[in-house]
Design an enzyme around this catalytic site. Structure first.
Site, mmCIF file in Angstrom:
data_model
loop_
_atom_site.group_PDB
_atom_site.id
_atom_site.type_symbol
_atom_site.label_atom_id
_atom_site.label_comp_id
_atom_site.label_asym_id
_atom_site.label_seq_id
_atom_site.Cartn_x
_atom_site.Cartn_y
_atom_site.Cartn_z
ATOM 1 N N HIS A 68 0.818 -1.224 0.000
ATOM 2 C CA HIS A 68 0.000 0.000 0.000
ATOM 3 C C HIS A 68 0.848 1.270 0.000
ATOM 4 C CE1 HIS A 68 0.274 -0.096 4.545
ATOM 5 N NE2 HIS A 68 0.330 1.208 4.341
ATOM 6 N N ASP A 98 0.060 -7.516 1.292
ATOM 7 C CA ASP A 98 0.502 -6.131 1.508
ATOM 8 C C ASP A 98 2.026 -6.021 1.544
ATOM 9 O OD1 ASP A 98 0.123 -3.386 1.787
ATOM 10 O OD2 ASP A 98 0.038 -3.477 3.977
ATOM 11 N N GLY A 185 3.053 6.372 7.767
ATOM 12 C CA GLY A 185 4.459 6.604 7.386
ATOM 13 C C GLY A 185 5.386 5.538 7.944
ATOM 14 N N ASN A 186 5.005 4.935 9.092
ATOM 15 C CA ASN A 186 5.762 3.803 9.638
ATOM 16 C C ASN A 186 5.599 2.550 8.773
ATOM 17 O OD1 ASN A 186 5.321 4.924 12.869
ATOM 18 N ND2 ASN A 186 7.250 3.976 12.320
ATOM 19 N N SER A 187 4.547 2.513 7.973
ATOM 20 C CA SER A 187 4.263 1.327 7.173
ATOM 21 C C SER A 187 5.457 0.940 6.316
ATOM 22 C CB SER A 187 3.055 1.576 6.267
ATOM 23 O OG SER A 187 1.872 1.535 7.002
#
Length: 223
Positions: A68, A98, A185-187
């Site tokens: 994503h 993902d 943003g940590n993703s």
């Protein structure tokens, strides 16, 4: 076992910030009200996330992230620990899990950057214990790399892409639940054990005003 600052020092050279740009159609005031003379406008939209340097081959640096983070992006760029930014290409992805891999040509990367970055050390998510301390590193809110810490709250959580919990027997992605703060943003960033090994890729935040301290990482065994 290291302390949190040791884990961060060891792992941060292998975590990158990822910035994406995409062009999206947006309606202006007139087109919203059906004026035939007011076509929708195109607008550049920027997104941010994180990635983990997981390897390199003869030609490319290989970086794992969430699908994503890069989905729909027209351009992808990677910022390394020294602040240098490089254009990247999406090599492949698994939308259901993902997960995605992006690459940067080694020929584009300066010697200075190569001296400072590291390939991540991969640990075992299967060996994690509930209550064990973990550290999350990522590009929270797109502000740059930050470090949070917490514990493993639960293992083998299953959740679909709408954030709805599934049965243990489901083939949904195997997630580690942690109370380490994981924000937008940590993703794509790293969840690490106290030996500085990557045990998960931070993926989802269960967002609700009534919920706090429930972050999720894709178990590295699945990755």
């Amino acid at each position: 076992s290291l302390d949190v600052s040791d884990v961060a020092e060891k792992a941060m050279p292998s975590v990158v910030a990822i910035t994406t740009k995409s062009v999206q159609e947006v309606q202006d005031y007139y087109s919203m009200f059906g004026s035939q003379y007011a076509p929708s406008q195109e607008q550049e939209v920027e997104g941010s996330g994180s990635g983990i340097i997981v390897g390199k081959n003869d030609d490319n640096l290989l970086i794992a992230t969430n699908y994503h983070v890069v989905s729909g992006a027209d351009t992808v760029s990677v910022t390394c620990i020294d602040g240098e930014t490089y254009a990247a290409t999406v090599n492949g992805y698994d939308e259901d899990k993902d997960l995605a891999v992006v690459s940067v040509p080694l020929s584009d990367i300066s010697d200075d950057t190569m001296d400072q970055i590291e390939v991540a050390t991969i640990g075992s998510s299967d060996d994690l214990k509930v209550g064990e301390q973990v550290v999350a590193i990522g590009n929270a809110l797109g502000y740059g790399q930050s470090v949070t810490t917490g514990i493993v709250s639960a293992k083998n959580r299953k959740m679909n892409d709408q954030g709805i919990e599934q049965d243990e027997d489901s083939d949904a992605t195997n997630l580690i639940q942690t109370d380490a703060a994981i924000n937008p943003g940590n993703s794509g960033g790293a969840l690490l054990n106290m030996d500085g090994e990557v045990v998960g890729i931070n993926s989802a935040k269960l967002a609700s005003t009534e919920v706090e301290g429930m972050g999720y990482a894709i178990a590295i065994s699945d990755v």
